[in-house]
Motif scaffolding. Structure first.
Motif, short mmCIF file in Angstrom:
data_model
loop_
_atom_site.label_atom_id
_atom_site.label_comp_id
_atom_site.label_asym_id
_atom_site.label_seq_id
_atom_site.Cartn_x
_atom_site.Cartn_y
_atom_site.Cartn_z
N UNK A 1 -49.11 50.14 -2.98
CA UNK A 1 -48.64 48.80 -3.31
C UNK A 1 -49.78 47.98 -3.90
N UNK A 2 -49.39 47.02 -4.74
CA UNK A 2 -50.36 46.11 -5.34
C UNK A 2 -49.97 44.66 -5.02
N UNK A 3 -48.72 44.33 -5.34
CA UNK A 3 -48.26 42.97 -5.09
C UNK A 3 -46.78 42.93 -4.75
N UNK A 4 -45.95 43.54 -5.61
CA UNK A 4 -44.50 43.44 -5.43
C UNK A 4 -43.99 44.16 -4.19
N UNK A 5 -44.59 45.33 -3.84
CA UNK A 5 -44.11 46.13 -2.72
C UNK A 5 -44.98 46.00 -1.47
N UNK A 6 -45.86 45.02 -1.45
CA UNK A 6 -46.76 44.85 -0.31
C UNK A 6 -45.98 44.53 0.95
N UNK A 7 -46.27 45.24 2.03
CA UNK A 7 -45.61 44.99 3.30
C UNK A 7 -46.38 43.95 4.11
N UNK A 8 -45.80 43.55 5.22
CA UNK A 8 -46.41 42.50 6.03
C UNK A 8 -47.72 42.97 6.66
N UNK A 9 -47.76 44.23 7.09
CA UNK A 9 -48.99 44.73 7.71
C UNK A 9 -50.13 44.80 6.70
N UNK A 10 -49.82 45.19 5.48
CA UNK A 10 -50.85 45.23 4.44
C UNK A 10 -51.21 43.82 3.99
N UNK A 11 -50.22 42.95 3.93
CA UNK A 11 -50.46 41.58 3.50
C UNK A 11 -51.44 40.85 4.41
N UNK A 12 -51.42 41.19 5.70
CA UNK A 12 -52.34 40.53 6.65
C UNK A 12 -53.79 40.82 6.29
N UNK A 13 -54.04 41.96 5.66
CA UNK A 13 -55.42 42.31 5.29
C UNK A 13 -55.94 41.47 4.12
N UNK A 14 -55.07 40.70 3.46
CA UNK A 14 -55.52 39.86 2.36
C UNK A 14 -56.43 38.73 2.83
N UNK A 15 -56.41 38.47 4.13
CA UNK A 15 -57.27 37.42 4.67
C UNK A 15 -58.68 37.93 4.97
N UNK A 16 -58.94 39.20 4.66
CA UNK A 16 -60.31 39.73 4.73
C UNK A 16 -60.90 39.62 3.32
N UNK A 17 -61.75 38.67 3.13
CA UNK A 17 -62.26 38.37 1.80
C UNK A 17 -63.78 38.57 1.75
#
Length: 275
Positions: A218-234
């Protein structure tokens, strides 16, 4: 006698509460972290008493890079679809293996033993394959992988449950002119319906929590909630409060779903086919 019974009930409840709190300590810690301010989270040692805040929950709904609704819908669609298709595939396969004897000596052990291989081994090949098929960032790609991962466990469980169905009932149906498809759909499936529900729930929970393939496919459109939480690691740091809030919300759907169908799980793993 009454006092002894009352003390025993109190002791049972006390032990149960301690056990539940101990097993759920990681989630309790995450939920508490989601209610702390960034300053409170940074304190060492972490305080047990603090003034709760919902600022992190507000942030994950208003953050333009964290599309909570989309991530949630992706997780629901992928988890439900992969679990349902897995059951639909494994039901006739388990019937053919157990009741007809097709593939019992080779196919069944081959499929079930595949789950013993670490999934990380397949990650590079899976990515290259779906990249060439132009399926990166599509829900369909993640659904396929989750089906492949769930099939060995689902097939093993359904074969085990299907062995408990009395052979005499099936033979009686065949003598009455029922086809194999009718025997499966009208006799076997109703008798093991709690087991089917349990397999569906286990597949749903795995698919919901799966991170590896959901991340690489996944990149953006198919991102799941578990993967999306990792976006806060910057690169500027880890936003622990927002990660904790997103994680807490991600736990709620499978928890409610499992709570609703818990009677099927209890019935299967404690009493088999018995009502």
């Amino acid at each position: 006698m009454v006092n002894i019974t009352g003390k025993r009930n109190f002791l049972d409840w006390f032990v149960l509460i301690i056990l539940v709190l101990t097993l759920n300590l990681p989630f309790i810690n995450v939920a508490m972290t989601s209610l702390k301010t960034n300053a409170t989270i940074s304190q060492s040692p972490p305080p047990l008493l603090f003034k709760p805040t919902l600022v992190h929950y507000r942030d994950i709904f208003t953050n333009p890079t964290f599309m909570f609704t989309r991530f949630l819908m992706n997780s629901l669609v992928i988890a439900f679809s992969s679990s349902l298709i897995t059951v639909l595939i494994c039901l006739p396969a388990a019937y053919a293996i157990v009741k007809i004897g097709i593939g019992y000596k080779f196919l069944f052990p081959f499929v079930t033993n595949l789950r013993a291989i670490p999934l990380i081994i397949f990650a590079p090949s899976v990515y290259i394959l779906f990249k060439r098929l132009n399926l990166i960032d599509h829900q369909f790609a993640i659904i396929i992988i989750h089906i492949l991962v769930n099939v060995p466990i689902a097939l093993g469980l359904l074969c085990s449950f299907m062995q408990d169905v009395p052979h005499e009932i099936e033979e009686s149906a065949r003598l009455d002119g029922a086809t194999e498809l009718q025997v499966l759909s009208k006799i076997v499936v109703p008798m093991i319906s709690p087991s089917i529900a349990a397999v569906f729930v286990l597949g749903f929970i795995y698919s919901w929590n799966e991170f590896l393939f959901a991340l690489i496919l996944s990149v953006k459109r198919a991102t799941t909630l578990t993967v999306g939480a990792s976006l806060f690691i910057t690169a500027w740091g880890v936003q622990w409060g927002r990660i904790a809030a997103a994680t807490t919300l991600a736990v709620i759907p499978p928890f409610l779903f499992s709570f609703y169908v818990q009677r099927y799980l209890v019935q299967v793993f404690t009493g088999g086919l018995k009502e």
